[in-house]
Every structure is written in structure tokens, then in C-alpha cells.
Write a protein that holds these residues in place. Structure first.
Motif, PDB file in Angstrom:
ATOM      1  N   ILE A  12       0.591  -1.154  -0.195  1.00  0.00           N
ATOM      2  CA  ILE A  12      -0.130   0.197   0.215  1.00  0.00           C
ATOM      3  C   ILE A  12       0.352   1.034   0.101  1.00  0.00           C
ATOM      4  N   VAL A  13       2.083   1.292   0.571  1.00  0.00           N
ATOM      5  CA  VAL A  13       2.855   2.540   0.961  1.00  0.00           C
ATOM      6  C   VAL A  13       3.713   2.840  -0.261  1.00  0.00           C
ATOM      7  N   ILE A  14       3.647   1.518  -0.498  1.00  0.00           N
ATOM      8  CA  ILE A  14       4.835   1.902  -2.838  1.00  0.00           C
ATOM      9  C   ILE A  14       3.848   2.376  -3.441  1.00  0.00           C
ATOM     10  N   LEU A  15       2.451   1.408  -2.979  1.00  0.00           N
ATOM     11  CA  LEU A  15       1.705   2.035  -4.590  1.00  0.00           C
ATOM     12  C   LEU A  15       1.264   3.842  -4.638  1.00  0.00           C
ATOM     13  N   PHE A  16       0.763   4.340  -2.990  1.00  0.00           N
ATOM     14  CA  PHE A  16       0.283   5.178  -2.367  1.00  0.00           C
ATOM     15  C   PHE A  16       1.643   6.541  -3.199  1.00  0.00           C
ATOM     16  N   THR A  17       2.995   5.994  -3.172  1.00  0.00           N
ATOM     17  CA  THR A  17       3.699   6.470  -3.508  1.00  0.00           C
ATOM     18  C   THR A  17       3.702   7.122  -4.757  1.00  0.00           C
ATOM     19  N   ILE A  18       3.775   5.647  -5.713  1.00  0.00           N
ATOM     20  CA  ILE A  18       3.493   5.965  -6.979  1.00  0.00           C
ATOM     21  C   ILE A  18       3.136   6.759  -7.450  1.00  0.00           C
ATOM     22  N   ALA A  19       1.469   7.191  -6.617  1.00  0.00           N
ATOM     23  CA  ALA A  19       0.663   7.601  -6.924  1.00  0.00           C
ATOM     24  C   ALA A  19       0.986   8.888  -7.081  1.00  0.00           C
ATOM     25  N   TYR A  20       1.395   9.102  -5.831  1.00  0.00           N
ATOM     26  CA  TYR A  20       1.848  10.708  -5.861  1.00  0.00           C
ATOM     27  C   TYR A  20       2.841  10.969  -6.428  1.00  0.00           C
ATOM     28  N   GLY A  21       4.061  10.087  -6.564  1.00  0.00           N
ATOM     29  CA  GLY A  21       4.789  10.545  -7.823  1.00  0.00           C
ATOM     30  C   GLY A  21       4.338  11.352  -8.698  1.00  0.00           C
ATOM     31  N   LEU A  22       3.013  10.128  -9.407  1.00  0.00           N
ATOM     32  CA  LEU A  22       3.032  10.297 -10.627  1.00  0.00           C
ATOM     33  C   LEU A  22       2.106  11.789 -11.465  1.00  0.00           C
ATOM     34  N   LEU A  23       1.887  11.864  -9.759  1.00  0.00           N
ATOM     35  CA  LEU A  23       0.613  13.247 -10.299  1.00  0.00           C
ATOM     36  C   LEU A  23       1.536  14.518  -9.476  1.00  0.00           C
ATOM     37  N   LYS A  24       2.065  14.334  -9.029  1.00  0.00           N
ATOM     38  CA  LYS A  24       3.961  16.148  -9.068  1.00  0.00           C
ATOM     39  C   LYS A  24       4.070  15.765 -10.422  1.00  0.00           C
ATOM     40  N   ILE A  25       4.418  14.548 -11.539  1.00  0.00           N
ATOM     41  CA  ILE A  25       4.998  14.439 -13.082  1.00  0.00           C
ATOM     42  C   ILE A  25       4.081  14.802 -13.232  1.00  0.00           C
ATOM     43  N   SER A  26       2.879  14.867 -13.143  1.00  0.00           N
ATOM     44  CA  SER A  26       1.675  15.495 -14.118  1.00  0.00           C
ATOM     45  C   SER A  26       1.925  16.777 -14.128  1.00  0.00           C
ATOM     46  N   SER A  27       2.229  17.104 -12.636  1.00  0.00           N
ATOM     47  CA  SER A  27       2.001  19.141 -12.873  1.00  0.00           C
ATOM     48  C   SER A  27       3.562  19.756 -12.697  1.00  0.00           C
ATOM     49  N   SER A  28       4.396  18.636 -13.644  1.00  0.00           N
ATOM     50  CA  SER A  28       5.955  19.247 -13.478  1.00  0.00           C
ATOM     51  C   SER A  28       6.268  19.917 -14.267  1.00  0.00           C
ATOM     52  N   ARG A  29       6.924  20.441 -14.208  1.00  0.00           N
ATOM     53  CA  ARG A  29       6.918  21.959 -15.175  1.00  0.00           C
ATOM     54  C   ARG A  29       8.081  21.901 -15.613  1.00  0.00           C
ATOM     55  N   ASP A  30       9.201  20.791 -15.460  1.00  0.00           N
ATOM     56  CA  ASP A  30      10.598  20.237 -15.752  1.00  0.00           C
ATOM     57  C   ASP A  30      10.432  19.104 -16.262  1.00  0.00           C
TER      58      ASP A  30
END
Ligand SMILES: [Zn+2]
Length: 234
Positions: A12-30
């Protein structure tokens, strides 16, 4: 048994981390997974692009007259739906020589959407922009600046970049509520090749509309000239 629970918890922790990472990437300007991402032009020349998101709406005449007075060409990222609703306004933007960019058809977050949805959002809007009379390169800017895999992959396949921005004064509520603060923010943060994002098409954005003249005057005083996004990226 304890071991099973532990494995489930770790998963669960790993899945949340991945989901959070993807969320960040989806708004990334870099960073994005595919294709070019533009937030500013790489240049030392004092050039800058003014970009306006959403619309066209009944506020089009007001922004057009400010830009005309100041003899500035800007880039308008318009949605297909609003072009249909305010077709005359879209034509006015093109006739006045401004750049029209594609901001999707329905202004939905372009994340976790099917390839056919993405294709239709982009291509329907391209067609409407052409119908409005704009003949130049059509840049694309995702609604809310959101993109993950499908959209960048589509744009890359069609040799198009994702155009974002590096200055967004009216995205901060404490600045957005006061046109003078918007002008000051831009004046202080400006750098060569900047792409400034503003929203002037809705009544709720009165302060942004009021700031445009001051932004242009201040930047001209600093020696900047204004270009459209496509001109600046050439
Ligand atoms: Zn938008």
C-alpha cells in the motif's frame, strides 16, 4: 499471518508513493515522459511572450483594445468549446494578428484519458482555430498545465511541444486580487525569454485584465519587446 499483513502494508505504501509521484509529474514544469516541454525560451535577448488562457469570451474586445493601444502581439490559448460559443470573438483574435493556441476542447484534465479522447480534444480544437482564420503554427497548452503519459505521447507523435509558462502571477490568490501586485510580481521576476500566463477572459479575473497595461508598460521600460510564443521559440 503477520508477514502477510506486513507485505500488504508495504505494498500500500509503495502504491501511494507511486501515485503521489505520478501526480507530481503530471504538473511538473521540468519533466515529462515524452516529447518537448517548454516553459520559456532559452535566450539572452530581452524578449517575452504574453499568453492568455481560456476563452474567447465577451471580454475579448477589452483585451484586444489594450493590446492594440500598446502595439503588442500576444498568444491566446483558447478552448474549442468557447470558440464554438463565441465564434465572432475567436475570429477577431485571429484578424488582429494574435497567435491562437490550442487549450483543448472541453478544458478537462488531460490525465488518465484514452488516446481517442485526447486525439479528439486536440484535433477538434485545431479545426476550430483554423475555421476562425488563424494560419500560423498551433501550439498546445494543456488545461491546468496537467499532462502525464497519453497527452505528451500524442503531441510528441505529432511533432508538437507542450507549452507551459514560467511566470503565473494570477495563480497566487494574494497576488491575483490586486492588479498592482500582479504588475509588480512580473516586473520583479521577469527574465529574457519568459512566458507569462494570465487569465483575462472571465469577470472574476478583473484584476488580471487591469494589470495588462501596467505589465506591458513596465516591461517596455525595462527594454523588453513582445513576441508570440511561436516567434519566440523559433
Ligand atoms: Zn485554462
Amino acid at each position: 499471518m503477520k508477514k502477510t499483513i506486513l507485505i500488504v502494508l508495504i505494498s500500500i505504501v509503495i502504491l501511494f508513493t507511486i501515485a503521489y509521484g505520478l501526480l507530481k509529474i503530471s504538473s511538473s514544469r521540468d519533466f515529462q515522459f515524452y516529447g518537448g516541454l517548454v516553459t520559456k525560451a532559452e535566450t539572452t535577448d530581452k524578449i517575452v511572450a504574453l499568453t492568455f488562457d481560456d476563452g474567447p469570451t465577451e471580454n475579448t474586445d477589452e483585451i484586444l483594445s489594450i493590446l492594440k493601444e500598446e502595439d503588442v502581439k500576444a498568444t491566446f490559448f483558447v478552448t474549442g468549446r468557447e470558440i464554438e460559443e463565441n465564434f465572432k470573438e475567436a475570429k477577431k483574435l485571429a484578424e488582429a494578428g494574435h497567435e491562437l493556441g490550442n487549450h483543448s476542447y472541453s478544458h478537462k484534465r488531460m490525465v488518465l484519458k484514452s488516446p481517442s479522447f485526447i486525439k479528439s480534444e486536440v484535433e477538434k480544437t485545431d479545426e476550430l482555430i483554423r475555421k476562425a482564420g488563424y494560419e500560423g503554427t498551433i501550439q498546445f497548452r494543456p488545461p491546468f498545465g496537467k499532462k502525464l503519459i497519453g497527452l505528451p505521447r500524442y503531441l510528441d507523435k505529432h511533432d508538437r511541444k507542450t507549452v507551459l509558462w514560467n511566470l503565473e502571477p494570477d495563480s497566487y490568490p494574494e497576488i491575483a486580487s490586486d492588479s498592482e501586485k500582479i504588475v509588480k510580481h512580473v516586473n520583479e521576476k521577469i527574465e529574457p525569454g519568459s512566458i507569462i500566463l494570465l487569465h483575462v477572459m472571465y469577470e472574476s479575473r478583473e484584476e488580471s485584465m487591469k494589470s495588462v497595461k501596467g505589465i506591458i508598460k513596465d516591461l517596455k521600460a525595462q527594454g523588453y519587446t513582445f513576441q508570440t510564443v511561436s516567434e519566440m521559440l523559433e
